[in-house]
Design an enzyme around this catalytic site. Sequence first.
Site, short mmCIF file in Angstrom:
data_model
loop_
_atom_site.label_atom_id
_atom_site.label_comp_id
_atom_site.label_asym_id
_atom_site.label_seq_id
_atom_site.Cartn_x
_atom_site.Cartn_y
_atom_site.Cartn_z
N MET A 30 0.80 -1.16 -0.06
CA MET A 30 -0.07 0.09 -0.04
C MET A 30 0.88 1.26 -0.18
O MET A 30 0.57 2.35 0.41
CB MET A 30 -0.95 0.00 1.24
CG MET A 30 -2.08 -1.21 1.10
SD MET A 30 -3.45 -0.88 2.04
CE MET A 30 -2.85 -0.79 3.77
N GLY A 31 2.34 1.01 -0.38
CA GLY A 31 3.13 2.33 -0.69
C GLY A 31 3.45 2.83 1.11
O GLY A 31 3.35 2.11 1.84
N HIS A 34 9.01 1.10 3.18
CA HIS A 34 10.25 1.04 4.15
C HIS A 34 10.84 -0.05 3.85
O HIS A 34 10.70 -0.81 2.95
CB HIS A 34 9.71 1.15 5.69
CG HIS A 34 8.65 0.20 5.90
ND1 HIS A 34 8.92 -1.02 5.81
CD2 HIS A 34 7.20 0.34 6.18
CE1 HIS A 34 7.61 -1.91 6.25
NE2 HIS A 34 6.76 -0.87 6.51
N GLY A 36 11.24 -2.68 5.42
CA GLY A 36 10.28 -4.05 5.34
C GLY A 36 9.79 -4.47 3.85
O GLY A 36 10.20 -5.50 3.51
N HIS A 37 9.25 -3.39 3.54
CA HIS A 37 8.77 -3.56 1.87
C HIS A 37 10.10 -4.03 1.16
O HIS A 37 9.81 -4.88 0.02
CB HIS A 37 8.20 -2.45 1.41
CG HIS A 37 6.65 -1.97 2.18
ND1 HIS A 37 6.88 -0.77 2.75
CD2 HIS A 37 5.53 -2.50 2.06
CE1 HIS A 37 5.61 -0.75 3.19
NE2 HIS A 37 4.95 -1.87 3.00
N GLN A 61 -10.41 -2.56 2.21
CA GLN A 61 -9.86 -3.27 3.54
C GLN A 61 -9.85 -2.42 4.69
O GLN A 61 -9.19 -2.79 5.99
CB GLN A 61 -8.60 -3.90 3.24
CG GLN A 61 -7.54 -3.00 3.09
CD GLN A 61 -6.08 -3.65 2.64
OE1 GLN A 61 -6.03 -4.04 1.62
NE2 GLN A 61 -5.26 -3.72 3.57
N GLY A 147 4.63 -10.15 4.01
CA GLY A 147 5.33 -10.11 5.31
C GLY A 147 4.84 -10.76 6.30
O GLY A 147 3.45 -10.93 6.50
N LYS A 149 4.90 -9.90 9.26
CA LYS A 149 4.22 -8.81 10.14
C LYS A 149 2.77 -9.01 10.10
O LYS A 149 2.17 -8.76 11.10
CB LYS A 149 4.60 -7.59 9.88
CG LYS A 149 3.84 -6.44 10.36
CD LYS A 149 4.59 -5.25 10.73
CE LYS A 149 3.76 -4.33 11.48
NZ LYS A 149 2.70 -3.65 10.43
P1 AMP Z 1 1.52 -2.96 3.54
O1 AMP Z 1 1.98 -1.93 2.47
O2 AMP Z 1 1.32 -2.38 4.96
O3 AMP Z 1 0.14 -3.66 2.89
O4 AMP Z 1 2.61 -4.16 3.51
C1 AMP Z 1 2.73 -4.58 2.31
C2 AMP Z 1 3.47 -6.13 2.43
O5 AMP Z 1 4.63 -5.84 3.18
C3 AMP Z 1 2.76 -7.00 3.23
O6 AMP Z 1 2.96 -8.24 2.84
C4 AMP Z 1 3.41 -6.58 4.70
O7 AMP Z 1 3.27 -7.87 5.53
C5 AMP Z 1 4.90 -6.58 4.23
N1 AMP Z 1 5.49 -5.80 5.56
C6 AMP Z 1 4.97 -4.63 6.19
N2 AMP Z 1 5.65 -4.36 7.07
C7 AMP Z 1 6.83 -5.21 7.11
C8 AMP Z 1 7.85 -5.33 7.96
N3 AMP Z 1 8.18 -4.75 8.95
N4 AMP Z 1 8.87 -6.33 7.55
C9 AMP Z 1 8.36 -7.41 6.47
N5 AMP Z 1 7.36 -7.12 5.67
C10 AMP Z 1 6.68 -6.02 6.17
#
Ligand code: AMP
Length: 280
Positions: A30-31, A34, A36-37, A61, A147, A149
Amino acid sequence: MEIFKQIAPFKAFLKGAKLAGKTVGLVPTMGALHKGHISLVEASKTQNSVTVATIFVNPTQFNNPEDLKKYPKTLDKDVALLEKVGCDAVFCPETEEMYDQPSRIKFDFGHLDKVMEGQFRPGHFSGVALVVSKLFNIVEPHHAYFGQKDWQQFAVIRTLVEELKFGLELHYVPTMREADGLAMSSRNLRLDAQQRAHATIFYKALSYAREALRSGQDVADVRKRVQSMVDQEPGMRLEYFEATDSKNLTVLDNVKNAGQVILCIAGYAGEIRLIDNLFL
Ligand code: AMP
């Protein structure tokens, strides 16, 4: 790096890659990217000849309109980060491109979307499953990366892939953390300095719980202590702490003789909702 806003040219690009015999890895986000992404993109790059990321803040969502409105958006920076890490293409559609008509489909994953996040964010996983299904159909990737997470999300998507026969391999990537343990999250951008300092309590509580459960303490006692740890932090509020079976998310009162257990926590720093987890 190619940037697409429309489905048709994105699909044409993917078709070309597949005709050239390339394997495609998909990283949905979702942009407000960081590290993690970026670790998901890196994981994809080790296993695929083409890696595509998607950036789409999926309205279906969000059960909280304020959360949707305030979700951080840093598209230019995201594109630069993806380019730097060697992502091959990014798909960042407008809402109308993904939802050209109001959706009539609802998903029900039974227990998997009723516990934990499901209890506090009704409809959330139906929206996740909807957008992830659309992305899987648009991209038809060989591999897709999520992730740890968002572990419950991973469990739901695993069910989606199995039941709907999406022919792809799913992977999860361990959670990337800040130096003090806070799980990286786009929502961390919304924390003020004080909230940021106190938000580490969720990781501290999980780490305490892991040690206590490993040394044989009861889940109920550990939960009480987790509650009081969070209560003692100014501005922090616990929503839930659960020990669950990592596959079917059965909530456990007792972790002895259980299969793989994952400890999950959710709570608020002010009005910002944070989640985290650790395997036992
Ligand atoms: P989001 O942009 O929050 O929807 O996350 C996109 C993807 O990145 C999802 O699969 C999350 O689980 C993963 N993600 C978010 N935060 C982390 C993190 N700290 N470490 C690893 N993956 C992450």
